[in-house]
Design an enzyme around this catalytic site. Structure first.
Site, PDB file in Angstrom:
ATOM      1  CE  LYS A 194      39.431  50.590  39.829  1.00 31.09           C
ATOM      2  NZ  LYS A 194      38.256  50.624  38.742  1.00 31.09           N
ATOM      3  NE  ARG A 236      38.964  38.844  39.753  1.00 29.73           N
ATOM      4  CZ  ARG A 236      39.051  39.898  38.746  1.00 29.73           C
ATOM      5  NH1 ARG A 236      39.699  41.018  38.746  1.00 29.73           N
ATOM      6  NH2 ARG A 236      38.127  39.755  37.774  1.00 29.73           N
ATOM      7  CB  THR A 239      33.121  44.561  36.805  1.00 33.48           C
ATOM      8  OG1 THR A 239      33.982  43.445  36.674  1.00 33.48           O
ATOM      9  CG2 THR A 239      33.760  46.008  36.610  1.00 33.48           C
ATOM     10  NE  ARG A 254      35.121  45.898  42.177  1.00 35.32           N
ATOM     11  CZ  ARG A 254      35.860  45.490  41.399  1.00 35.32           C
ATOM     12  NH1 ARG A 254      35.188  44.220  40.876  1.00 35.32           N
ATOM     13  NH2 ARG A 254      37.042  45.782  40.659  1.00 35.32           N
ATOM     14  CG  ASN A 269      35.143  49.107  40.078  1.00 38.99           C
ATOM     15  OD1 ASN A 269      36.084  49.913  40.149  1.00 38.99           O
ATOM     16  ND2 ASN A 269      35.072  48.037  39.146  1.00 38.99           N
ATOM     17  CG  HIS A 293      43.058  46.467  39.601  1.00 39.46           C
ATOM     18  ND1 HIS A 293      42.380  46.343  38.249  1.00 39.46           N
ATOM     19  CD2 HIS A 293      44.067  45.820  39.645  1.00 39.46           C
ATOM     20  CE1 HIS A 293      43.292  45.279  37.707  1.00 39.46           C
ATOM     21  NE2 HIS A 293      44.173  45.070  38.422  1.00 39.46           N
TER      22      HIS A 293
HETATM   23  P1  ATP Z   1      39.248  45.612  37.643  1.00 40.47           P
HETATM   24  O1  ATP Z   1      40.071  45.012  36.871  1.00 40.47           O
HETATM   25  O2  ATP Z   1      39.340  47.057  38.112  1.00 40.47           O
HETATM   26  O3  ATP Z   1      38.717  44.730  38.700  1.00 40.47           O
HETATM   27  P2  ATP Z   1      37.431  44.541  35.893  1.00 40.47           P
HETATM   28  O4  ATP Z   1      38.362  43.733  35.451  1.00 40.47           O
HETATM   29  O5  ATP Z   1      36.263  43.778  36.967  1.00 40.47           O
HETATM   30  O6  ATP Z   1      38.054  45.743  36.700  1.00 40.47           O
HETATM   31  P3  ATP Z   1      36.750  45.778  33.524  1.00 40.47           P
HETATM   32  O7  ATP Z   1      35.923  45.073  32.681  1.00 40.47           O
HETATM   33  O8  ATP Z   1      38.306  45.177  33.206  1.00 40.47           O
HETATM   34  O9  ATP Z   1      36.409  45.349  35.143  1.00 40.47           O
HETATM   35  O10 ATP Z   1      36.818  47.178  33.414  1.00 40.47           O
HETATM   36  C1  ATP Z   1      38.024  48.028  34.067  1.00 40.47           C
HETATM   37  C2  ATP Z   1      37.298  49.296  34.750  1.00 40.47           C
HETATM   38  O11 ATP Z   1      36.477  50.188  34.037  1.00 40.47           O
HETATM   39  C3  ATP Z   1      36.330  48.933  35.909  1.00 40.47           C
HETATM   40  O12 ATP Z   1      36.880  48.462  37.068  1.00 40.47           O
HETATM   41  C4  ATP Z   1      35.486  50.016  36.139  1.00 40.47           C
HETATM   42  O13 ATP Z   1      36.018  50.883  36.875  1.00 40.47           O
HETATM   43  C5  ATP Z   1      35.513  50.732  34.731  1.00 40.47           C
HETATM   44  N1  ATP Z   1      34.301  50.154  33.726  1.00 40.47           N
HETATM   45  C6  ATP Z   1      34.086  48.933  33.507  1.00 40.47           C
HETATM   46  N2  ATP Z   1      32.870  48.835  32.511  1.00 40.47           N
HETATM   47  C7  ATP Z   1      32.258  50.135  32.339  1.00 40.47           C
HETATM   48  C8  ATP Z   1      31.180  50.827  31.901  1.00 40.47           C
HETATM   49  N3  ATP Z   1      30.227  49.929  31.219  1.00 40.47           N
HETATM   50  N4  ATP Z   1      31.012  52.006  32.281  1.00 40.47           N
HETATM   51  C9  ATP Z   1      32.093  52.851  32.832  1.00 40.47           C
HETATM   52  N5  ATP Z   1      33.024  52.348  33.419  1.00 40.47           N
HETATM   53  C10 ATP Z   1      33.221  50.974  33.327  1.00 40.47           C
HETATM   54 MG    MG Z   2      39.779  43.221  34.731  1.00 42.50          MG
END
Ligand code: ATP
Ligand code: MG
Length: 183
Positions: A9, A118, A124, A135, A155, A158
């Site tokens: 990112k 993963r 996350t 992370r 984080n 992705h």
């Molecule tokens: P990724 O697909 O990037 O690995 P993820 O699937 O583990 O992420 P998601 O829940 O799909 O996580 O959220 C997508 C992105 O949104 C996260 O990678 C993070 O950058 C952001 N995000 C998620 N939850 C929050 C939150 N509560 N507050 C702020 N940002 C968030």
């Molecule tokens: Mg996801």
């Protein structure tokens, strides 16, 4: 299971972590099958992320739960307590960040690539990730700090989700198709 997509990112690119992350994946035995510097408009990232009601509700509920655990007044901080509205806000922050500068899209290939990557990325949220994961090892961020600063949790990376599907195909094929349509 033989390939996956990661995106390093913008804030991780800014921090100069691209080489370190690629080295970690190569050390795991994965091969870089495709790589590209990406700088796309918000509309692109809205198509990339699953911007639907289910995602909004879910993200909003997770944020509400985090605020409850940390005694944060959600109404005062975010101006609403509606999960879907909060989820939309989080998606807006995320899309703005992803379109704020260069990121790096990488297709990684190897046995069990999807699961291995993963696991290497970790949970996350960096504050709940396990030591040894990317992370955890490269970030101290948390949703409390991120929400306070009205930005997504930084984080770093992705990684395609093996349990997700998009438009009738696996999330990984959808993800790869957005950056490398001929692969
Ligand atoms: P990724 O697909 O990037 O690995 P993820 O699937 O583990 O992420 P998601 O829940 O799909 O996580 O959220 C997508 C992105 O949104 C996260 O990678 C993070 O950058 C952001 N995000 C998620 N939850 C929050 C939150 N509560 N507050 C702020 N940002 C968030
Ligand atoms: Mg996801």
């Amino acid at each position: 299971m033989k390939r996956t997509l990661v995106i390093i990112k913008p804030h991780a690119v800014q921090r100069g972590l691209v080489g370190e992350f690629l080295t970690r994946f190569e050390r795991m035995g994965l091969k870089i099958a495709a790589i590209q510097v990406v700088n796309e408009q918000p509309e692109f990232w809205e198509r990339f992320y699953p911007s639907d009601e289910h995602w909004y509700e879910n993200a909003g509920r997770k944020t509400l739960e985090n605020c409850r655990q940390n005694d944060i007044d959600v109404q005062e901080r975010l101006g609403t307590t509606d999960p879907a509205a909060i989820g939309r806000m989080v998606m807006r922050w995320l899309v703005d960040h992803m379109s704020s500068g260069d990121s790096i899209a990488v297709v990684l290939e190897g046995n069990e690539a999807l699961r291995k990557v993963r696991a290497a990325c970790g949970a996350t949220l960096p504050n709940t990730a396990t030591p040894g994961t990317i992370r955890f090892d490269y970030s101290t961020d948390s949703p409390t700090l991120a929400n306070d600063e009205k930005r997504p949790v930084y984080n770093l990376i992705h990684a395609s989700d093996p349990d997700e599907s998009r438009n009738g195909q696996s999330a990984v094929e959808y993800d790869i198709g957005m950056f490398f349509p001929h692969r």
